[in-house]
Design an enzyme around this catalytic site. Structure first.
Site, mmCIF file in Angstrom:
data_model
loop_
_atom_site.group_PDB
_atom_site.id
_atom_site.type_symbol
_atom_site.label_atom_id
_atom_site.label_comp_id
_atom_site.label_asym_id
_atom_site.label_seq_id
_atom_site.Cartn_x
_atom_site.Cartn_y
_atom_site.Cartn_z
ATOM 1 N N HIS A 269 36.627 39.070 46.837
ATOM 2 C CA HIS A 269 35.220 39.385 46.880
ATOM 3 C C HIS A 269 34.436 38.655 47.986
ATOM 4 O O HIS A 269 34.622 37.433 48.255
ATOM 5 C CB HIS A 269 34.829 39.351 45.496
ATOM 6 C CG HIS A 269 33.608 39.996 45.076
ATOM 7 N ND1 HIS A 269 32.349 39.716 45.575
ATOM 8 C CD2 HIS A 269 33.618 41.354 44.522
ATOM 9 C CE1 HIS A 269 31.600 40.704 45.178
ATOM 10 N NE2 HIS A 269 32.231 41.576 44.664
ATOM 11 N N ASP A 323 37.771 45.952 40.170
ATOM 12 C CA ASP A 323 38.627 46.949 40.358
ATOM 13 C C ASP A 323 40.285 46.926 39.992
ATOM 14 O O ASP A 323 40.854 47.842 40.063
ATOM 15 C CB ASP A 323 38.614 47.593 42.034
ATOM 16 C CG ASP A 323 37.175 47.988 42.313
ATOM 17 O OD1 ASP A 323 36.579 48.520 41.541
ATOM 18 O OD2 ASP A 323 36.631 47.522 43.304
#
Ligand SMILES: CC(C)(COP(=O)(O)OP(=O)(O)OC[C@H]1O[C@@H](n2cnc3c(N)ncnc32)[C@H](O)[C@@H]1OP(=O)(O)O)[C@@H](O)C(=O)NCCC(=O)NCCS
Length: 387
Positions: A269, A323
């Site tokens: 991320h 996710d």
């Protein structure tokens, strides 16, 4: 011909605008080192535990938790806005494409704006909030309808008696879901509702700041969310997991990934250098849901990838993101993989709308610069003299 070495170099230039501050906000806060996500001052762990999607949307839009009367009125408004015009659904059903549901969703929102004149830029904040609330209410109906069209099933009208998440699952599946699935969907929608100046939020703000209408901003958000480096990753995670038939295969797969320093989908991320708090919350629910739906093996495969991935990449600050487990949850609910990113949009519309309204209250068009690194001073050559 040479590349001009003397381009006006800006030492502040950062590729991908990493860490560049593009606006102020009171909506959401992320501490990427501590793994904290906060909406309007409230920790995401508390919201996931105690709140509902409707209450969270109210919080994002109006900056405070609603009292009982305010919440009931807001829920009634959302319910009243849920139905989508038949004309929109009829046209979507005639789409010639075997295309991605995100593309159909994007087109559906454009159609809503084209068909319904009242949707067009109202020019005032109150009008934009109202259109934004309509979109938050209608995108689940549109998304569920698209899933059913793609599956050759009849459309299911919204049930006004059901809460947002339960109604969404009902319209998607054509029958009430297990109460646990309804609550987990509610939590998942809360967790995905807002997340800083991510790519789709920024994209929707860029459009909003031109004073285009909110439908155009939301279709832009959807277009950005579709990408596999952003919301599209959840669909790819489940494809990766379903390709592995055992924990042993997962181990072998990870041996190959790590040996070749490849990326793991659902990991990494731009902001977090530790585990994404949303992944932490979803992991527990993925386990519960996999246990009751007979997907324990798939869960074990995911855990193997998670453990090996953290061992290999954790020292670089690469950990599972939201996710990684959301796909496992939706798969256990019997939802096809191509609908995972549209479900992300069902939730994220709330954050897009809240941030668009906030930005418009003190609007300034976005106009960054690009650092020119091309050629300069060339003489124009007539076409018959060119090589
Ligand atoms: C999300 C993402 C695009 C962020 O990208 P970014 O901030 O530009 O980070 P970078 O791609 O520059 O990666 C920085 C380092 O972490 C590593 N890294 C990033 N994501 C990784 C992943 N998923 N698996 C393994 N390593 C990863 C990179 O290889 C790089 O290592 P290096 O410094 O040794 O070269 C990226 O992590 C990614 O592609 N993840 C997979 C897709 C995904 O899950 N997206 C959903 C995000 S919510």
């Amino acid at each position: 011909m040479t590349i001009n070495e003397n381009a006006d170099v800006n030492p502040e230039f950062v590729k991908g605008l990493e860490d560049v501050i593009a606006s102020t906000t009171s909506i959401g806060y992320i501490d990427g080192q501590e793994g904290k996500l906060v909406y309007r001052g409230y920790d995401i762990f508390d919201l996931a535990k105690y709140s509902s999607f409707e209450e969270t949307v109210y919080l994002l839009l109006y900056g405070k938790l609603p009292n009982q009367v305010e919440l009931e009125a807001f829920k009634e408004k959302l319910v009243s806005y849920r139905p989508v015009m038949n004309e929109v659904m009829d046209r979507l059903a005639q789409f010639p494409c075997p295309c991605h549901p995100m593309s159909i969703l994007r087109s559906g929102i454009s159609l809503m704006e084209c068909i319904n004149e009242s949707c067009r830029g109202s020019g005032n904040i109150e009008g934009e909030i109202e259109e934004g609330i309509k979109l938050i209410a209608q995108i689940p109906t549109l998304t569920a309808g698209i899933a059913r069209i793609l599956n050759n099933e009849p459309l299911v009208q919204p049930d006004p008696e059901l809460d947002h998440a339960a109604n969404f699952l009902y319209m998607l599946k054509g029958k009430r879901a297990h109460p646990m699935a309804e609550r987990i969907m509610d939590i998942s929608l809360i967790l995905h509702a807002d997340h800083g100046m991510n790519a789709s939020t920024f994209a929707s703000l860029v459009v909003a700041a031109t004073l285009s209408d909110i439908y155009s901003s939301i279709t832009t958000g959807i277009s950005a969310l579709k990408g596999p480096l952003h919301g599209g990753a959840n669909e790819m995670v489940i494809q990766m997991l379903l390709n592995l038939n055992s924990v042993k295969e997962a181990e072998e797969y990870m041996d190959e990934v790590i040996a070749n320093n490849k990326k793991i989908i659902g990991f990494g991320h731009r902001v977090y250098s530790t585990i994404d708090p949303r992944a932490k919350i979803l992991q527990r629910y993925a386990e519960e849901l996999c246990n009751i739906t007979g997907n324990q093996q798939l869960y074990s495969i995911a855990r193997t990838i998670e453990t090996r991935g953290i061992e290999a990449y954790g020292k670089k600050g690469v950990y599972p993101n939201v996710d990684f487990y959301s796909g496992l949850i939706y798969h256990s609910m019997g939802i096809p993989g191509n609908m995972f990113t549209p479900i992300f949009a069902v939730s994220r519309t709330a954050g897009w709308v809240a941030r668009i309204i906030e930005y418009l209250e003190d609007n300034r068009i976005f106009r960054p610069r690009a650092l020119y690194v091309g050629l300069k001073g060339l003489s124009y050559v007539p076409i018959d003299k060119r090589e």
